[in-house]
Design an enzyme around this catalytic site. Sequence first.
Site, PDB file in Angstrom:
ATOM      1  N   GLU A 234       0.713  -1.071  -0.053  1.00  0.00           N
ATOM      2  CA  GLU A 234      -0.096   0.046   0.008  1.00  0.00           C
ATOM      3  C   GLU A 234       0.845   1.259  -0.134  1.00  0.00           C
ATOM      4  OE1 GLU A 234      -3.750  -0.146   2.522  1.00  0.00           O
ATOM      5  OE2 GLU A 234      -2.832  -2.019   3.188  1.00  0.00           O
ATOM      6  N   HIS A 250       8.450 -26.981   4.706  1.00  0.00           N
ATOM      7  CA  HIS A 250       7.918 -28.131   4.254  1.00  0.00           C
ATOM      8  C   HIS A 250       7.257 -28.064   2.856  1.00  0.00           C
ATOM      9  CE1 HIS A 250       7.828 -30.135   8.149  1.00  0.00           C
ATOM     10  NE2 HIS A 250       7.711 -29.051   8.674  1.00  0.00           N
ATOM     11  N   LYS A 342     -13.314  -0.382  -3.920  1.00  0.00           N
ATOM     12  CA  LYS A 342     -14.333   0.187  -3.117  1.00  0.00           C
ATOM     13  C   LYS A 342     -15.609   0.887  -3.683  1.00  0.00           C
ATOM     14  CE  LYS A 342     -11.935  -0.159   1.263  1.00  0.00           C
ATOM     15  NZ  LYS A 342     -11.577   0.330   2.688  1.00  0.00           N
TER      16      LYS A 342
HETATM   17  C1  F6R Z   1      -6.004   1.884   3.930  1.00  0.00           C
HETATM   18  C2  F6R Z   1      -5.860   0.452   4.609  1.00  0.00           C
HETATM   19  C3  F6R Z   1      -6.813  -0.538   4.199  1.00  0.00           C
HETATM   20  C4  F6R Z   1      -7.841  -0.665   4.999  1.00  0.00           C
HETATM   21  C5  F6R Z   1      -9.178  -1.566   4.779  1.00  0.00           C
HETATM   22  C6  F6R Z   1     -10.176  -1.598   5.792  1.00  0.00           C
HETATM   23  O1  F6R Z   1      -4.969   2.719   4.535  1.00  0.00           O
HETATM   24  O2  F6R Z   1      -4.949   0.308   5.346  1.00  0.00           O
HETATM   25  O3  F6R Z   1      -6.140  -1.598   4.310  1.00  0.00           O
HETATM   26  O4  F6R Z   1      -7.580  -0.652   6.424  1.00  0.00           O
HETATM   27  O5  F6R Z   1      -9.552  -1.434   3.422  1.00  0.00           O
HETATM   28  O6  F6R Z   1     -10.626  -0.313   6.092  1.00  0.00           O
HETATM   29  P1  F6R Z   1     -11.200   0.193   7.371  1.00  0.00           P
HETATM   30  O7  F6R Z   1      -9.789   0.188   8.274  1.00  0.00           O
HETATM   31  O8  F6R Z   1     -11.592   1.489   7.346  1.00  0.00           O
HETATM   32  O9  F6R Z   1     -12.215  -0.977   8.032  1.00  0.00           O
END
Ligand code: F6R
Length: 345
Positions: A234, A250, A342
């Site tokens: 990320e 293994h 998303k």
């Molecule tokens: C973005 C990040 C992502 C979010 C994940 C879930 O910085 O780290 O991995 O953590 O998309 O979102 P949240 O944490 O808001 O539930």
Amino acid sequence: MTNLDTIDFAKYDKSGMIAQIKSFTQDFRKAWELTKSISLPSEYKKIQNVVLLGMGGSGAANEAIRELAYSNACPIECVHDYDLPGYVNENTLVIASSYSGNTEETIRGFSEAKKRNAKLIAITTGGEIKRLAEEYDVPRFIFDYPSEPRMATPYLLSPLLRIFAQLDLYELPENFDKVCDEAEPIIRQFYPEELINKNIAKQLALNLYKKFPIIYSSPYTKGLAMRFKNQINENAKKTAAYDYFPELNHNTIEGYVNADCDLVIVGFQSKFGLDRIQLREKITAEILNRNNVQFERISFNEPTNPLVEHLVLMSFSDAVSFYLSILNQTDPTSIPNIKYLKSQL
Ligand code: F6R
């Protein structure tokens, strides 16, 4: 290649992630203070198992507490998914952690846990998880810390430490300030002010540049290896993978014979692990060497307990992935692919 000692990070680090990296233990101290407000009903002490819901950066904090509390008799499972395990019932504690509060997998698990009459807790900054926690009238830790979720670990892990300590699922090492006092001087060695010849975070980033890192962990640092891989993906927008001892002995070690790309294996070792794991790592390093695969061992001798070690290894991962983002000339904060995905759901 970019010189990590002289570059102005602001050129790529548009949102100032480096400030968060430098305030890691300070943020832990502040978050820990705030968690004093958490108070759990006495019936929460009677639970028989714990399920931790969370994805990505929020899920990584869950993995940390699961590993820290591993020797406890109470079964603890981390769910990075939509569905709850079949055993979840009124004797289960379900903690939903979501920085945004709007992660659909976590929301679904939390709502389902309510239907099964599980004991519930929420950790979030807001969104739907906050709304549900208010509607269900369950204990909640609502915090305000402007950040990407993956960099909000102090605020995601502190409430878990507090909750687990309150429920006698985890014994905190002495007091929390001492933990931060101990971690701080080690972590400072990864700061930008520390020049490359003395800064192992910069050295590892330079070593991993344009190569494929695979992080190897010991059994109780799997979550840390996963988090390190995620931070590289990320922050640096770069491929990475993780694997773990003893299982990798293994299967994985045969794959080096025909390694497909320029690999660097990073041994992310706990000093609190079994001697047998250390021996396995030593032999694995020998095999890697014979197969011309580079191996870099990362381990810190100073921590006197696993929590300090966790903070140090987390901060190290943040720093390495940050320096890699600068070497890749990319903004460590932006995550266009995750945002696009998303938005399309
Ligand atoms: C973005 C990040 C992502 C979010 C994940 C879930 O910085 O780290 O991995 O953590 O998309 O979102 P949240 O944490 O808001 O539930």
